[in-house]
Write a protein that holds these residues in place. Structure first.
Motif, PDB file in Angstrom:
ATOM      1  N   GLU A  96      29.418  24.539 -39.747  1.00 35.75           N
ATOM      2  CA  GLU A  96      29.629  24.204 -41.383  1.00 35.75           C
ATOM      3  C   GLU A  96      29.612  23.301 -42.252  1.00 35.75           C
ATOM      4  N   GLU A  97      29.181  21.495 -41.817  1.00 36.54           N
ATOM      5  CA  GLU A  97      28.905  20.961 -43.119  1.00 36.54           C
ATOM      6  C   GLU A  97      27.370  20.917 -42.693  1.00 36.54           C
ATOM      7  N   ASN A  98      26.715  22.097 -43.056  1.00 41.48           N
ATOM      8  CA  ASN A  98      25.369  22.408 -42.698  1.00 41.48           C
ATOM      9  C   ASN A  98      24.375  21.221 -42.411  1.00 41.48           C
TER      10      ASN A  98
ATOM     11  N   GLY B 279      20.946  21.870 -42.179  1.00 40.42           N
ATOM     12  CA  GLY B 279      19.753  22.623 -42.708  1.00 40.42           C
ATOM     13  C   GLY B 279      20.483  24.166 -42.427  1.00 40.42           C
ATOM     14  N   THR B 280      19.422  24.711 -42.993  1.00 39.37           N
ATOM     15  CA  THR B 280      20.029  26.160 -42.680  1.00 39.37           C
ATOM     16  C   THR B 280      19.526  26.625 -40.922  1.00 39.37           C
TER      17      THR B 280
ATOM     18  N   GLY C 105      18.085  24.235 -36.839  1.00 41.38           N
ATOM     19  CA  GLY C 105      18.248  24.896 -38.474  1.00 41.38           C
ATOM     20  C   GLY C 105      16.847  23.927 -38.756  1.00 41.38           C
TER      21      GLY C 105
END
Length: 355
Positions: free
Chosen positions: A144-146, A149-150, A267
């Motif tokens: 959720e905090e990335n 990354g993607t 990610g």
């Protein structure tokens, strides 16, 4: 129900897993074990004496317990072929329930329950216990905090070894298709599906392979060999929300594995790895954007990510539920994915979840 009221719980099914639930109930002041049900009279009376529960609250029939006026909520730990019946009775008698996974024996049962539930819903929690592993909960926060990354793809494995031929495990109920529905898929794969839904989102399609490695097992009563019609091994690829790709594998024939449920999330700038056998650790790999060097760190779980499963049952019974509690919808969706995996394996092709 009043938020601080003591919830009197009826426990259905007193087999091995019931001991864990009895312990969890005893740890929470707001829950009180008040009634028991099992078809085994000897076991029923033994547990009744241990828990100080009178004979008038020891039942052989689950509907008698469910409709008992002083039972506020039900925890059910019965074989798979009874899951739908317990849920149906709780809906009809409007009793909150924590039910076991898989949600039902098959998706037809799940569809019937969904129609019933839509008309008269009840507080319903499904026992997807790996949502309560601190590492899994923290991994969700990192996503959720990335932090990595993607998210592009994930790998999910659930490996056990007890079914391997060398252990000569006899023909138990877990190998009986009429009672269990599937083998490793419903038993272990249901948890893999829920972990992916919990961390990533809904399934869009699956492409599956299923195998039975041990086609016959010894009947412990007669010592004759009994044909096994459920799976020992399942692997499948899936596409989830946001085009995240997943690779999943579960088997009971993995020598060296005890109860190894693990998830790796990949990610664009990092990787998160969690394993239920190391519940208080998250392995995080990150690449630095400047020098492109990759660091690996074993992170300890910070405070706030430990929660006992039945704390959320209390929350859902008292109307304090939140979106991360595995509820009726999660059970239904899980069963739908299980159905599509079976369909894909039978057809030998990819299948969309919402065909």
């Amino acid at each position: 129900m009043t938020v601080n009221k003591v919830i009197k719980v009826g426990l259905i099914g007193l087999g091995g897993m019931a001991d864990a639930h009895r312990r969890m109930i005893s740890e929470l002041d707001q829950l009180q074990l008040s009634a028991l049900c099992d078809v085994n009279d000897e076991l029923l009376n033994k547990v009744g004496e241990e828990e100080g529960i009178g004979e008038e609250k020891r039942f052989n029939k689950m509907e008698a317990l469910i409709q008992y006026p002083t039972v506020d909520a039900v925890i059910s730990i019965v074989p798979n072929d009874l899951h739908a019946k317990v849920l149906e009775l709780c809906i009809r008698h409007q009793k909150p329930i924590m039910a076991e996974k898989p949600f039902t024996l098959n998706f037809k049962e799940a569809e019937f329950l969904a129609e019933l539930y839509e008309k008269t819903p009840i507080p319903c929690m499904v026992g997807f216990s790996y949502r309560y592993i601190p590492a899994f909960r923290y991994a969700k926060k990192l996503l959720e905090e990335n932090k990595i990354g993607t998210l592009r793809h994930l790998e999910v494995r659930y490996l056990q070894s007890f079914g391997s031929p060398i252990f000569d495990v006899p023909y138990l109920w877990r190998f009986n298709k009429a009672i269990t529905g599937t083998g490793a898929l419903g038993d272990l794969g249901a948890h893999m599906i829920d972990s992916a839904r919990f961390l990533v989102g809904e399934f869009k399609s699956v492409s599956a392979l299923m195998r039975t490695f041990v086609p016959e097992r010894r009947n412990p009563a007669s010592c004759n060999m009994h044909k096994v019609k459920v799976d020992d091994y399942v692997s499948f690829h899936a596409v989830l929300e946001h085009d995240v790709v997943g690779a999943f594998l579960t088997t009971r024939n993995a020598i060296g594995s005890g109860n190894q449920h693990e998830v790796t999330l990949y990610g664009d700038i990092g990787t998160i790895h969690v394993n239920c056998e190391k519940p208080d650790e998250v392995l995080l790999s990150l690449v630095d954007g400047n020098d492109l060097q990759t660091t690996k760190e074993t992170m300890e779980i910070p405070p706030g990510y430990r929660r006992q499963q039945l704390e959320d049952f209390i929350a859902i019974v008292t109307g304090q539920g939140h979106k991360e509690i595995p509820d009726f919808h999660d059970g239904y969706q899980n069963q739908k994915v299980l159905e599509r995996i079976i369909e894909s394996a039978e057809k030998g092709q990819s299948v969309n979840i919402d065909e």
